[in-house]
Design an enzyme around this catalytic site. Sequence first.
Site, mmCIF file in Angstrom:
data_model
loop_
_atom_site.group_PDB
_atom_site.id
_atom_site.type_symbol
_atom_site.label_atom_id
_atom_site.label_comp_id
_atom_site.label_asym_id
_atom_site.label_seq_id
_atom_site.Cartn_x
_atom_site.Cartn_y
_atom_site.Cartn_z
ATOM 1 N N ARG A 1 3.348 6.054 -4.258
ATOM 2 C CA ARG A 1 3.274 4.699 -4.777
ATOM 3 C C ARG A 1 2.918 4.687 -6.264
ATOM 4 O O ARG A 1 3.584 4.039 -7.085
ATOM 5 C CB ARG A 1 2.250 3.887 -3.981
ATOM 6 C CG ARG A 1 2.707 3.464 -2.616
ATOM 7 C CD ARG A 1 2.970 4.581 -1.631
ATOM 8 N NE ARG A 1 1.786 5.402 -1.301
ATOM 9 C CZ ARG A 1 1.814 6.557 -0.666
ATOM 10 N NH1 ARG A 1 2.970 7.105 -0.306
ATOM 11 N NH2 ARG A 1 0.717 7.223 -0.409
ATOM 12 N N THR A 2 1.873 5.400 -6.615
ATOM 13 C CA THR A 2 1.425 5.400 -8.001
ATOM 14 C C THR A 2 2.498 5.948 -8.945
ATOM 15 O O THR A 2 2.760 5.368 -10.010
ATOM 16 C CB THR A 2 0.118 6.208 -8.130
ATOM 17 O OG1 THR A 2 -0.930 5.444 -7.523
ATOM 18 C CG2 THR A 2 -0.243 6.471 -9.587
ATOM 19 N N CYS B 1 -3.751 1.011 2.844
ATOM 20 C CA CYS B 1 -3.507 1.628 1.535
ATOM 21 C C CYS B 1 -3.485 0.509 0.505
ATOM 22 O O CYS B 1 -2.642 -0.395 0.590
ATOM 23 C CB CYS B 1 -2.171 2.373 1.524
ATOM 24 S SG CYS B 1 -1.670 2.934 -0.123
ATOM 25 N N ASN B 2 -4.399 0.551 -0.448
ATOM 26 C CA ASN B 2 -4.454 -0.493 -1.469
ATOM 27 C C ASN B 2 -3.263 -0.425 -2.420
ATOM 28 O O ASN B 2 -2.652 -1.453 -2.731
ATOM 29 C CB ASN B 2 -5.757 -0.370 -2.282
ATOM 30 C CG ASN B 2 -6.992 -0.796 -1.512
ATOM 31 O OD1 ASN B 2 -7.379 -1.954 -1.517
ATOM 32 N ND2 ASN B 2 -7.625 0.140 -0.809
ATOM 33 N N THR B 3 -2.938 0.779 -2.871
ATOM 34 C CA THR B 3 -1.877 0.923 -3.875
ATOM 35 C C THR B 3 -0.573 0.314 -3.374
ATOM 36 O O THR B 3 0.159 -0.332 -4.129
ATOM 37 C CB THR B 3 -1.669 2.407 -4.239
ATOM 38 O OG1 THR B 3 -2.946 2.997 -4.482
ATOM 39 C CG2 THR B 3 -0.812 2.546 -5.482
ATOM 40 N N ALA B 4 -0.306 0.490 -2.058
ATOM 41 C CA ALA B 4 0.931 -0.032 -1.469
ATOM 42 C C ALA B 4 0.992 -1.553 -1.550
ATOM 43 O O ALA B 4 2.076 -2.135 -1.429
ATOM 44 C CB ALA B 4 1.049 0.423 -0.017
ATOM 45 N N THR C 1 -6.541 3.830 -7.499
ATOM 46 C CA THR C 1 -5.557 4.708 -8.142
ATOM 47 C C THR C 1 -5.132 4.110 -9.476
ATOM 48 O O THR C 1 -5.283 2.911 -9.712
ATOM 49 C CB THR C 1 -4.271 4.856 -7.293
ATOM 50 O OG1 THR C 1 -3.685 3.561 -7.129
ATOM 51 C CG2 THR C 1 -4.558 5.467 -5.936
ATOM 52 N N LYS D 1 -6.425 14.156 -1.352
ATOM 53 C CA LYS D 1 -5.070 14.287 -0.805
ATOM 54 C C LYS D 1 -4.710 15.754 -0.555
ATOM 55 O O LYS D 1 -3.732 16.056 0.104
ATOM 56 C CB LYS D 1 -4.040 13.628 -1.731
ATOM 57 C CG LYS D 1 -4.017 12.095 -1.589
ATOM 58 C CD LYS D 1 -2.833 11.492 -2.321
ATOM 59 C CE LYS D 1 -2.891 9.969 -2.368
ATOM 60 N NZ LYS D 1 -2.634 9.313 -1.073
ATOM 61 N N CYS E 1 -9.252 2.099 -3.001
ATOM 62 C CA CYS E 1 -8.252 3.103 -2.628
ATOM 63 C C CYS E 1 -8.802 3.710 -1.353
ATOM 64 O O CYS E 1 -9.955 4.144 -1.317
ATOM 65 C CB CYS E 1 -8.102 4.168 -3.704
ATOM 66 S SG CYS E 1 -7.173 5.612 -3.121
#
Lengths: 240, 240
Positions: B54-55, B89-92, B131, B171, B200
């Site tokens: 994502r990032t 998932c926050n980034t998503a 992130t 990760k 995150c």
Amino acid sequence: MKANSYYRLPGIIGGLGPMASVYFYEMITEHTLAKCDQDHIDLLLTSRATTPDRTAYILGQSDENPLPVMISEARRLISAGADVIVIPCNTAHYFYDGLCEAISVPVINIMVETVKYCVGKGMKKVGILATEGTVRSRTYERVCNEYGVEAAYPCDASQKLINEIIYGDIKQGRPADMEKFGRVAYELREQSCDTLILGCTELSLVKRNGHLGRFYTDSLEVLADVTIRSCGKTSIGFDL
Amino acid sequence: MKANSYYRLPGIIGGLGPMASVYFYEMITEHTLAKCDQDHIDLLLTSRATTPDRTAYILGQSDENPLPVMISEARRLISAGADVIVIPCNTAHYFYDGLCEAISVPVINIMVETVKYCVGKGMKKVGILATEGTVRSRTYERVCNEYGVEAAYPCDASQKLINEIIYGDIKQGRPADMEKFGRVAYELREQSCDTLILGCTELSLVKRNGHLGRFYTDSLEVLADVTIRSCGKTSIGFDL
């Protein structure tokens, strides 16, 4: 496993019980060789906690048959793309043949894989720690016989202690009573077993939290290892 | 949440990353009031670890758009019976609007729920640990603005340390470097934040393993709590 190929998307029938399924998913994640998210295996999981109790049905204490629910969950996973079914629950394997007859993809058998693992280690006699449903239905014993391994069980009083650990402790979110566990394990060791099979995935949590040593064969670890490798990945860090 | 009714089957888009999804499933299981398996919620989970990063996409470092994969996974879950989507998932959530437009069921928004929780606690200024994708795209900040909360971010050098913890440590299956983490947290505290949001879900693992205290608001705990209650169950034991 299919010759020279790997499964693409395992479908896990989970929730039998839920914490064992969490642990199975954790094991798969922790023991896959990976440097980033994308190195891990993709998987589908249905956590069908409301599936009728397997042991209660096997022992005739309940008329609610879990098999139709298992078939429906397997079909749900297959429709969603799963090409192999995995069930992190030993007791549910009482229904293995019925499930396989009803669906179109293979089901990895936790008992067969665990017994094959023991045979590979040259073991001749294994002690079975499992639910009363698994013990009374002799599902592990049939697999052991097939592979020429002798199976030993706790006496009735000791089996009662194991039932209490599974249903009274772990399934209610409490730690296992290790004094009870130790008493049963000692009794089985005395019967000259080469290993004690943790043949109920709730007991796998006893191994993790109670720090049981290498004398124990954890059926859930064997299943996780086989699943990772069946999907073409390298498994790492198992005590196998 | 639907008025006077509950969701029947949450569909979780997991694997973003895998260990955070394991922890989310564990949280849901551990924090549901239950005396037996059948008291737990049923759920569906797709652990789509191979979803493009994502990032990397948000920062323009990759052309691989994760949104089509997220849409396809959401549809997979909905076809299989899910009536609400949950994404640990926050980034998503950068892709939240795009996902909602493409599917027919609601998606619980981890950022909205987390900020609403902070507002409910009377907080006026929150520090965002997330992130670089989440930080640079200002997705948390937009939600904060909507709810009248001020958002603070680490400086660029500190954000680099957070990136290293998420991508270099967690990760890759390693413990977080708590010296790095502490330095960034100290800097944000100095800005008079009422809380630091673990924005995150990989950082939720830092809270668990590094024993962070109540000054931190864990977005994953908020999401698990909302999910349990949205399914009509009682949540227990959260530090919320």
